[in-house]
Write a protein that holds these residues in place. Sequence first.
Motif, PDB file in Angstrom:
ATOM      1  N   VAL A 232      45.533  25.390  64.569  1.00 43.89           N
ATOM      2  CA  VAL A 232      45.985  26.965  64.425  1.00 43.89           C
ATOM      3  C   VAL A 232      47.810  26.804  63.961  1.00 43.89           C
ATOM      4  O   VAL A 232      47.990  27.520  63.399  1.00 43.89           O
ATOM      5  CB  VAL A 232      46.275  26.904  65.961  1.00 43.89           C
ATOM      6  CG1 VAL A 232      47.197  28.127  66.235  1.00 43.89           C
ATOM      7  CG2 VAL A 232      44.907  27.476  66.252  1.00 43.89           C
ATOM      8  N   PHE A 233      47.974  25.685  64.333  1.00 39.87           N
ATOM      9  CA  PHE A 233      48.958  24.867  63.575  1.00 39.87           C
ATOM     10  C   PHE A 233      49.510  24.796  61.749  1.00 39.87           C
ATOM     11  O   PHE A 233      50.635  25.489  61.192  1.00 39.87           O
ATOM     12  CB  PHE A 233      50.237  23.449  64.389  1.00 39.87           C
ATOM     13  CG  PHE A 233      51.347  23.122  63.012  1.00 39.87           C
ATOM     14  CD1 PHE A 233      52.472  23.537  63.687  1.00 39.87           C
ATOM     15  CD2 PHE A 233      51.368  22.287  62.616  1.00 39.87           C
ATOM     16  CE1 PHE A 233      53.741  23.478  62.888  1.00 39.87           C
ATOM     17  CE2 PHE A 233      52.163  21.278  61.812  1.00 39.87           C
ATOM     18  CZ  PHE A 233      53.726  22.250  62.233  1.00 39.87           C
ATOM     19  N   CYS A 235      47.004  26.962  60.548  1.00 35.58           N
ATOM     20  CA  CYS A 235      46.873  28.213  60.006  1.00 35.58           C
ATOM     21  C   CYS A 235      48.555  28.968  60.231  1.00 35.58           C
ATOM     22  O   CYS A 235      48.799  29.716  58.896  1.00 35.58           O
ATOM     23  CB  CYS A 235      46.015  28.772  60.629  1.00 35.58           C
ATOM     24  SG  CYS A 235      44.437  27.824  59.914  1.00 35.58           S
ATOM     25  N   TRP A 236      49.001  29.149  61.229  1.00 35.30           N
ATOM     26  CA  TRP A 236      50.251  29.490  61.174  1.00 35.30           C
ATOM     27  C   TRP A 236      51.539  28.642  60.342  1.00 35.30           C
ATOM     28  O   TRP A 236      51.861  30.171  60.226  1.00 35.30           O
ATOM     29  CB  TRP A 236      50.603  29.693  62.690  1.00 35.30           C
ATOM     30  CG  TRP A 236      51.811  30.339  63.461  1.00 35.30           C
ATOM     31  CD1 TRP A 236      52.891  29.628  63.442  1.00 35.30           C
ATOM     32  CD2 TRP A 236      51.841  31.356  62.887  1.00 35.30           C
ATOM     33  NE1 TRP A 236      53.859  30.617  63.674  1.00 35.30           N
ATOM     34  CE2 TRP A 236      52.956  31.948  63.588  1.00 35.30           C
ATOM     35  CE3 TRP A 236      50.977  32.667  62.985  1.00 35.30           C
ATOM     36  CZ2 TRP A 236      53.159  33.296  63.499  1.00 35.30           C
ATOM     37  CZ3 TRP A 236      51.129  34.038  63.167  1.00 35.30           C
ATOM     38  CH2 TRP A 236      52.853  34.057  63.365  1.00 35.30           C
ATOM     39  N   SER A 237      51.179  27.780  60.218  1.00 33.18           N
ATOM     40  CA  SER A 237      52.831  27.210  59.377  1.00 33.18           C
ATOM     41  C   SER A 237      52.094  28.348  57.725  1.00 33.18           C
ATOM     42  O   SER A 237      53.030  28.226  56.800  1.00 33.18           O
ATOM     43  CB  SER A 237      53.082  25.838  58.644  1.00 33.18           C
ATOM     44  OG  SER A 237      53.145  25.351  60.012  1.00 33.18           O
ATOM     45  N   ILE A 239      50.309  30.924  57.231  1.00 30.83           N
ATOM     46  CA  ILE A 239      50.463  32.261  57.315  1.00 30.83           C
ATOM     47  C   ILE A 239      52.253  33.137  57.368  1.00 30.83           C
ATOM     48  O   ILE A 239      52.706  34.108  57.093  1.00 30.83           O
ATOM     49  CB  ILE A 239      49.346  33.022  58.313  1.00 30.83           C
ATOM     50  CG1 ILE A 239      47.997  33.095  58.327  1.00 30.83           C
ATOM     51  CG2 ILE A 239      49.768  34.523  58.681  1.00 30.83           C
ATOM     52  CD1 ILE A 239      47.053  32.858  59.394  1.00 30.83           C
ATOM     53  N   ALA A 240      52.912  32.130  58.191  1.00 21.78           N
ATOM     54  CA  ALA A 240      54.167  32.504  58.879  1.00 21.78           C
ATOM     55  C   ALA A 240      54.942  31.946  57.557  1.00 21.78           C
ATOM     56  O   ALA A 240      56.275  32.430  57.238  1.00 21.78           O
ATOM     57  CB  ALA A 240      54.704  31.635  60.339  1.00 21.78           C
ATOM     58  N   CYS A 248      51.217  22.142  53.958  1.00 24.96           N
ATOM     59  CA  CYS A 248      50.322  22.590  55.535  1.00 24.96           C
ATOM     60  C   CYS A 248      49.125  21.268  55.569  1.00 24.96           C
ATOM     61  O   CYS A 248      48.971  20.628  56.929  1.00 24.96           O
ATOM     62  CB  CYS A 248      49.359  23.762  55.245  1.00 24.96           C
ATOM     63  SG  CYS A 248      50.324  25.114  55.833  1.00 24.96           S
TER      64      CYS A 248
END
Length: 436
Positions: A232-233, A235-237, A239-240, A248
């Motif tokens: 999740v970390f 992916c979020w890094s 996407i954000a 990543c």
Amino acid sequence: MDILGIGAFLLILMLMLLSGGVWIAMTLAICGWVGQAFFTNTQPGLNLFSAFWESNASWELAALPLFIWMGEILFRTKLSEEMFTGLSPWLGKVPGRLFHTTILGCGIFGSVSGSSAATCATIAKVSLPELKKRGYNETITLGSLAAAGTLGILIPPSITMVVYAVAAEASIIRIFLAGFLPAAVLIGLFSGYIAWWSIRNKHLMPAPEAPVSFMEKLRLSKNLIPCALLIVFICWSLIAGWATATECAAYGVVGALILAIASRSLTWKNFTEGLMGSARTSCMIMFILAGAAFLTKTMAFTGIPRELAEWVNAMQLSPYALIGCLVIVYLVLGTALDGISMIVLTAAVVMPMVQKAGFDLIWFGIFVILLVEIAEVTPPVGFNLFVLQNMTGKDSTLIAKAAIPFFVCMVICIILITVFPQIVTILPDTLMGAAK
């Protein structure tokens, strides 16, 4: 010899070399050398060195060995085993059970890596040993990995999508949004086939595990939390916009090392073994990419992709007949070229044809990317088949046969988005419209 004759000659030469046991990367490079030495006026030696350098001197490609190393860390410590231990109780009553972890894992990891090769290699490294240990059919596992590994280029962010958007002068954000629903459809088709196969072949499935209570499921699921948080970390890094895909990948390696240390399963032995394993796998993939890059230069010098596209254009076909011919052209090109090269070399001729036929360029981008995915599992020269062959030591014919049902699923997905183009266009139209 005309241009299409040259293409046929090089394809036959490639098949002969592969059947003779020549290394895949060497086969691609030899075909490229023969094509340039005998059918062009260029100097194959200079082009060989430039192709090998250009194909590997890439910041984006740096993500590949890092993601593979992350998979090696998960594989060589207790983390991958703990993930399967946590998933097993929840999938106990789902037809196919842990088979679905390969599809879901490739879908999740593909959204992070953006690379088909990295997705296939990483998930294979984690899932193959665990599923084999638990008695799951190896053929279905290999077939699902070969096909689901291609999700890396369909689920954003994807380098192939960016290249297409630039070539078509289309919105990168729109092409990214357009990929989500087709990817969900494809994941559903893969999982649906696995469920159908497991129901039809119960005798080939491992014995059901003992039922556990809801509280026990929750207790076992704590094994999922560390790796789930890491994914999740990452992916979020991405996407954000906090980090690039390569950054990543580096976070993933650091996170996996921290988790392995925290679980006290990291030793100097498995650390060095993981490092050497990732180096071997990365070198294998990069060597193949280098050979493919050299062959791509040969294709560009001979003009084979452009000749194929112009040949289709000269036939003055109806819109759907045009799409049918482009399917054949791209699948033929996919036996020798990577997806990015296919798009770059044909864009100038194909894009005007598609627009004139009335097709949306965003839709056509997803259509082409699905064709690239199919080419990567098309025997005998699909790239993902090569990756799994080198990782498992299995014969490529065996892996190709295992991938056939999933190949059919991908063809069905192509048909669905052709008959119902809204599957591709509804998300970018809705969200981009709302943003305005």
